[in-house]
Design an enzyme around this catalytic site. Sequence first.
Site, PDB file in Angstrom:
ATOM      1  N   TYR A   1      -1.427  -0.620  10.979  1.00 30.75           N
ATOM      2  CA  TYR A   1      -1.719  -1.176   9.655  1.00 30.75           C
ATOM      3  C   TYR A   1      -0.527  -0.956   8.711  1.00 30.75           C
ATOM      4  O   TYR A   1      -0.050  -1.894   8.056  1.00 30.75           O
ATOM      5  CB  TYR A   1      -2.984  -0.525   9.074  1.00 30.75           C
ATOM      6  CG  TYR A   1      -3.125  -0.711   7.587  1.00 30.75           C
ATOM      7  CD1 TYR A   1      -3.373  -1.966   7.054  1.00 30.75           C
ATOM      8  CD2 TYR A   1      -2.980   0.365   6.716  1.00 30.75           C
ATOM      9  CE1 TYR A   1      -3.470  -2.138   5.682  1.00 30.75           C
ATOM     10  CE2 TYR A   1      -3.089   0.203   5.348  1.00 30.75           C
ATOM     11  CZ  TYR A   1      -3.331  -1.046   4.837  1.00 30.75           C
ATOM     12  OH  TYR A   1      -3.422  -1.212   3.485  1.00 30.75           O
TER      13      TYR A   1
ATOM     14  N   SER B   1       0.829  -1.204   0.000  1.00 32.42           N
ATOM     15  CA  SER B   1       0.000   0.000   0.000  1.00 32.42           C
ATOM     16  C   SER B   1       0.859   1.248   0.000  1.00 32.42           C
ATOM     17  O   SER B   1       1.962   1.265   0.554  1.00 32.42           O
ATOM     18  CB  SER B   1      -0.869  -0.021   1.252  1.00 32.42           C
ATOM     19  OG  SER B   1      -1.450   1.247   1.467  1.00 32.42           O
TER      20      SER B   1
ATOM     21  N   LYS C   1       2.356  -3.654   6.770  1.00 29.90           N
ATOM     22  CA  LYS C   1       2.729  -3.721   5.341  1.00 29.90           C
ATOM     23  C   LYS C   1       4.247  -3.586   5.184  1.00 29.90           C
ATOM     24  O   LYS C   1       4.866  -4.270   4.355  1.00 29.90           O
ATOM     25  CB  LYS C   1       2.008  -2.628   4.547  1.00 29.90           C
ATOM     26  CG  LYS C   1       0.513  -2.847   4.412  1.00 29.90           C
ATOM     27  CD  LYS C   1       0.181  -4.043   3.527  1.00 29.90           C
ATOM     28  CE  LYS C   1      -1.285  -4.383   3.516  1.00 29.90           C
ATOM     29  NZ  LYS C   1      -1.612  -5.654   2.873  1.00 29.90           N
TER      30      LYS C   1
HETATM   31  N1  UFG Z   1     -12.171  11.478   3.576  1.00 25.20           N
HETATM   32  C1  UFG Z   1     -13.167  12.380   3.919  1.00 25.20           C
HETATM   33  N2  UFG Z   1     -14.324  11.898   4.424  1.00 25.20           N
HETATM   34  C2  UFG Z   1     -14.565  10.569   4.609  1.00 25.20           C
HETATM   35  C3  UFG Z   1     -13.539   9.656   4.259  1.00 25.20           C
HETATM   36  C4  UFG Z   1     -12.369  10.152   3.747  1.00 25.20           C
HETATM   37  O1  UFG Z   1     -13.003  13.596   3.770  1.00 25.20           O
HETATM   38  O2  UFG Z   1     -15.635  10.195   5.091  1.00 25.20           O
HETATM   39  C5  UFG Z   1     -10.929  11.986   2.962  1.00 25.20           C
HETATM   40  C6  UFG Z   1      -9.669  11.638   3.719  1.00 25.20           C
HETATM   41  O3  UFG Z   1      -9.385  12.610   4.693  1.00 25.20           O
HETATM   42  C7  UFG Z   1      -8.644  11.559   2.599  1.00 25.20           C
HETATM   43  C8  UFG Z   1      -9.440  11.063   1.398  1.00 25.20           C
HETATM   44  O4  UFG Z   1     -10.801  11.358   1.704  1.00 25.20           O
HETATM   45  O5  UFG Z   1      -8.168  12.842   2.302  1.00 25.20           O
HETATM   46  C9  UFG Z   1      -9.306   9.588   1.148  1.00 25.20           C
HETATM   47  O6  UFG Z   1      -9.588   8.870   2.344  1.00 25.20           O
HETATM   48  P1  UFG Z   1      -9.823   7.284   2.342  1.00 25.20           P
HETATM   49  O7  UFG Z   1     -10.167   6.888   3.738  1.00 25.20           O
HETATM   50  O8  UFG Z   1     -10.753   6.919   1.267  1.00 25.20           O
HETATM   51  O9  UFG Z   1      -8.403   6.708   1.919  1.00 25.20           O
HETATM   52  P2  UFG Z   1      -6.984   6.879   2.596  1.00 25.20           P
HETATM   53  O10 UFG Z   1      -6.113   7.551   1.589  1.00 25.20           O
HETATM   54  O11 UFG Z   1      -7.050   7.470   3.929  1.00 25.20           O
HETATM   55  O12 UFG Z   1      -6.564   5.365   2.821  1.00 25.20           O
HETATM   56  C10 UFG Z   1      -6.619   4.438   1.743  1.00 25.20           C
HETATM   57  C11 UFG Z   1      -6.707   3.033   2.303  1.00 25.20           C
HETATM   58  C12 UFG Z   1      -5.444   2.682   3.013  1.00 25.20           C
HETATM   59  C13 UFG Z   1      -4.270   2.941   2.124  1.00 25.20           C
HETATM   60  C14 UFG Z   1      -4.286   4.357   1.603  1.00 25.20           C
HETATM   61  C15 UFG Z   1      -3.172   4.589   0.620  1.00 25.20           C
HETATM   62  O13 UFG Z   1      -7.803   2.932   3.194  1.00 25.20           O
HETATM   63  O14 UFG Z   1      -5.486   1.315   3.326  1.00 25.20           O
HETATM   64  O15 UFG Z   1      -5.500   4.581   0.950  1.00 25.20           O
HETATM   65  O16 UFG Z   1      -3.352   5.783  -0.067  1.00 25.20           O
HETATM   66  F1  UFG Z   1      -3.144   2.743   2.802  1.00 25.20           F
END
Ligand code: UFG
Length: 337
Positions: free
Chosen positions: A150, A126, A154
């Site tokens: 997490y 990831s 990885k």
């Molecule tokens: N976000 C919101 N509201 C929400 C959910 C997310 O504003 O309800 C924002 C987050 O702050 C972030 C973006 O949307 O800026 C993406 O968030 P996600 O939770 O969809 O994804 P992440 O990038 O945090 O995490 C995902 C996977 C991880 C992985 C990561 C790598 O969940 O397992 O991508 O980029 F490691």
Amino acid sequence: MAEQILVTGGAGYIGSHVVVALHEAGYTPVIFDNFNNARRDVPVRLAQIMGTAPSVIEGDIRDSACLDQAFQEHEVGGVIHLAAHKAVGESVAKPLAYFDNNVGGFLNLLGAMERAGCKRLVFSSSATVYGEPDETPTPETAPRRAMNPYGRTKIICEEMLQDLCTADPEWAVGVLRYFNPAGAHGSALIGEDPADIPNNLMPYIAKVATGALAKISVFGNDYDTPDGTGVRDYIHVEDLAEGHVLSLAQLRQGNGHLVNLGTGRGYSVLEMIAAYQRATNRQLPYEIVARREGDVPIYCAKTEKARDLLGFEAKRGLDEMCASSWAWMQAQERGND
Ligand code: UFG
């Protein structure tokens, strides 16, 4: 007979799309899944898409006997390992569960592969291993930094693989660092289906679009990004799945690799909401709330290495991700059977 590929987590969101891509590339996928985070009807849906039912082994990667039996029953030419926990917040609350499954389970799998003489592996890593990267787009050479348990699992698994390949050059390993998978299969028969309230942005937006959730919480608009909201490199899950097939092809030639799988293009949270609104023709209410702890401002992949080593290039854009996600959500609403 076509080469059999064991797909751990093969009934999950990414796994089910990988199974289809393998089938389309002429492999015989064998699903190994404990169905803890996968729908029971996924194999039936896969059969509808592929025109043939995939082999399914219901088992847990922490169960050595079950893994050994899988390798005895199937002549496995390679393994794609996707069975892992992936929720950042949960990993902070339950670190041991993460080490048990993601590290312990993986170690078990490697042992079973070694006993079976199967030394070809695609490992699902990831972008999270980059922690808060100094550089975006982020190259594979960027230092690894864990921000939570997490991410640490990885990194540990990647390091285990490095040591293994150094010790025994017969191993051919492809490490794929996923950025943010999104979208669903074009058939609308498989897609992401989080049981509870989704942690991730795309499935959350999707549930607001159906009316199942009231509004999107945008986690912060004061990041150092063009509109202040978090930027991510969303990659269509079908593109991601095809990356696994390309990885396997290289492993068959003995070419191990470690590559990012992303598009190289980042979108902000507000851009994602706007794109989903276009796909659905619905207004999606949102509110700006505080930052989510542990979030980084930008993740975006440097993609040249995957292009050069695997011939990988994401073909599908944001509109296709949103449209396919929406088609999948609507098919769910209709009951789709
Ligand atoms: N976000 C919101 N509201 C929400 C959910 C997310 O504003 O309800 C924002 C987050 O702050 C972030 C973006 O949307 O800026 C993406 O968030 P996600 O939770 O969809 O994804 P992440 O990038 O945090 O995490 C995902 C996977 C991880 C992985 C990561 C790598 O969940 O397992 O991508 O980029 F490691």
